[in-house]
Design a protein around this motif. Structure first.
Motif, mmCIF file in Angstrom:
data_model
loop_
_atom_site.group_PDB
_atom_site.id
_atom_site.type_symbol
_atom_site.label_atom_id
_atom_site.label_comp_id
_atom_site.label_asym_id
_atom_site.label_seq_id
_atom_site.Cartn_x
_atom_site.Cartn_y
_atom_site.Cartn_z
ATOM 1 N N GLN A 187 0.829 -1.204 0.000
ATOM 2 C CA GLN A 187 0.000 0.000 0.000
ATOM 3 C C GLN A 187 0.864 1.255 0.000
ATOM 4 N N TYR A 188 1.890 1.231 0.865
ATOM 5 C CA TYR A 188 2.753 2.419 0.973
ATOM 6 C C TYR A 188 3.411 2.736 -0.356
ATOM 7 N N TYR A 189 4.008 1.724 -0.989
ATOM 8 C CA TYR A 189 4.743 2.002 -2.213
ATOM 9 C C TYR A 189 3.826 2.259 -3.406
ATOM 10 N N ALA A 190 2.580 1.804 -3.345
ATOM 11 C CA ALA A 190 1.611 2.192 -4.374
ATOM 12 C C ALA A 190 1.363 3.696 -4.279
ATOM 13 N N ALA A 191 1.122 4.183 -3.063
ATOM 14 C CA ALA A 191 0.907 5.618 -2.863
ATOM 15 C C ALA A 191 2.173 6.410 -3.195
ATOM 16 N N ALA A 192 3.338 5.865 -2.820
ATOM 17 C CA ALA A 192 4.611 6.557 -3.062
ATOM 18 C C ALA A 192 4.907 6.683 -4.547
ATOM 19 N N MET A 193 4.687 5.601 -5.312
ATOM 20 C CA MET A 193 4.949 5.644 -6.746
ATOM 21 C C MET A 193 3.953 6.552 -7.463
ATOM 22 N N ALA A 194 2.711 6.549 -6.991
ATOM 23 C CA ALA A 194 1.720 7.450 -7.586
ATOM 24 C C ALA A 194 2.141 8.899 -7.392
ATOM 25 N N ALA A 195 2.541 9.240 -6.164
ATOM 26 C CA ALA A 195 2.950 10.622 -5.866
ATOM 27 C C ALA A 195 4.187 11.016 -6.668
ATOM 28 N N MET A 196 5.135 10.094 -6.819
ATOM 29 C CA MET A 196 6.379 10.410 -7.518
ATOM 30 C C MET A 196 6.160 10.563 -9.022
#
Length: 399
Positions: free
Chosen positions: A208-217
């Motif tokens: 979940q964290y890295y899904a949100a992180a990659m979306a933001a980046m």
């Protein structure tokens, strides 16, 4: 109407570009799968990190021994803390430098000497600068123990003072002995000094964290993509020809802004749907919160594209600034490494990164949060977008 036509034209060009589609949509999905699987333990799907504590105890103070032997070495903290005793403060600092211990505790001699006056001497806590989280855990354990001892000591003093007029010296001695025994027993009791949990109702997984992180980046990459689109149209004189038509400059610039906004929204929508279907990622129980935060972030990204388009005039500069800028913001905003592992100073500096506000909001939504908690991040993102597009449009109109 002309603005919408220009926006739709820009959107179609970018969306049908195969290379751009891969880099902006498929690539972040691939990275999410890799990082989410490989680094899942970072987000608490495993236990808290085990901490090695170095202890220098000047003497055999009873309360100090209770803290070391019954608390730090107790069953309750057995999986969380390991203890190494050293014979000097100098050696303790050497162990910290050599990373043989994560946190050092220097217990002063006669630590509990002034306990009857309701206080313990100050304990020195030494933390490796790169291990603040472990230091915070040990500090919490130490402070909890000290608070309990102080509270019971104060209570004991009150009881003895109030009982003195009614008891004989021998009874007072017996009562004092019993109370001191109770003090030691309670101080060393197995209590939950540190309990794992999450800020919201649910704990967020690594995926979940890295899904949100990659979306933001990757949404942030649209800033430089928008800039390069402007530069390309300037160099090919497409923008000049468009300006020579009856279409006003304002309509042209609004259309360019909306074209970027359309693509950002489409990019996030596809990413959200695919990650949910492929990886069963839960973006939060309240999908409206996710949509509105994503929209506010899209406004910020599109506005920044307009701002930088007014400041950068050639492709080479755009590539340099874009490559470095996005990577710096991605690092500061937590898209590469969770912000919680940063020093406090760097955590404060990270507030300048727009992706930090988006990422932290997505994580809050995933863990379960209220609308009130999302108010500030959404306002910040909208302000970034509106101020940027205002300045950028004004500067572009002047040219």
């Amino acid at each position: 109407m002309k603005s919408l036509i220009i926006a739709w034209k820009d959107f179609k060009i970018r969306f049908t570009d195969r290379k751009g589609f891969f880099l902006m949509i498929l690539f972040p999905i691939l990275l999410t799968a890799i990082l989410g699987s490989a680094l899942s333990g970072v987000m608490g799907e495993e236990s808290l990190p085990k901490t090695t504590v170095g202890i220098f105890q000047n003497d055999h103070d009873q309360i100090a021994s209770t803290f070391v032997n019954d608390v730090l070495k107790g069953k309750e903290l057995n999986d969380l803390v390991s203890v190494k005793k050293v014979d000097s403060e100098k050696k303790l600092k050497s162990f910290l430098q050599d990373e043989k211990v994560d946190v050092g505790i220097v217990i002063p001699s006669t630590w509990s000497k002034d306990l009857q006056q309701g206080k313990l001497k100050q304990v020195k806590l030494i933390v490796d600068p790169g291990k603040e989280l472990k230091g915070t855990i040990i500090e919490t354990i130490l402070q909890t123990f000290v608070n309990r001892v102080d509270t019971i000591s104060s209570s004991t003093k009150i009881i003895l003072t109030n009982s003195a007029p009614f008891l004989s010296p021998s009874d007072m001695k017996d009562l004092s002995t019993q109370l001191i025994g109770s003090l030691e027993k309670v101080a060393s009791s197995n209590s939950n000094y540190v309990k794992q949990g999450s800020v919201g109702k649910k704990q967020v997984s690594g995926m979940q964290y890295y899904a949100a992180a990659m979306a933001a980046m990757f949404l942030l990459f649209n800033v430089m993509n928008g800039v390069k689109s402007f530069i390309n149209e300037r160099e090919t004189e497409t923008l000049a020809r468009l300006m020579s038509t009856p279409t006003s400059k304002f309509s042209v610039l609004v259309g360019k802004f909306l074209g970027i906004l359309y693509f950002v929204i489409a990019q996030f929508s596809i990413f959200l749907i695919v990650t949910h279907l492929l990886f069963q990622i839960n973006w939060g129980d309240n999908i409206l919160q996710t949509i509105l935060v994503a929209f506010a972030y899209s406004i910020a990204v599109s506005g920044l594209a307009m701002l930088f388009a007014a400041m950068i005039t050639n492709s080479k500069t755009a590539d340099t600034v874009g490559g470095i800028g996005v990577q710096v913001f991605s690092l500061l905003g937590g898209s590469m490494i969770p912000i919680t592992v940063f020093p406090k100073t760097l955590q404060t500096i990270s507030n300048i990164a727009p992706n930090k506000w988006a990422l932290s909001s997505f994580i809050d939504i995933m863990s379960g949060t209220t609308w009130d908690a999302l108010f500030l991040p959404m306002v910040v993102l909208l302000l970034i977008g509106m101020v940027s597009v205002t300045i950028g449009t004004w500067r572009l109109q002047v040219k």
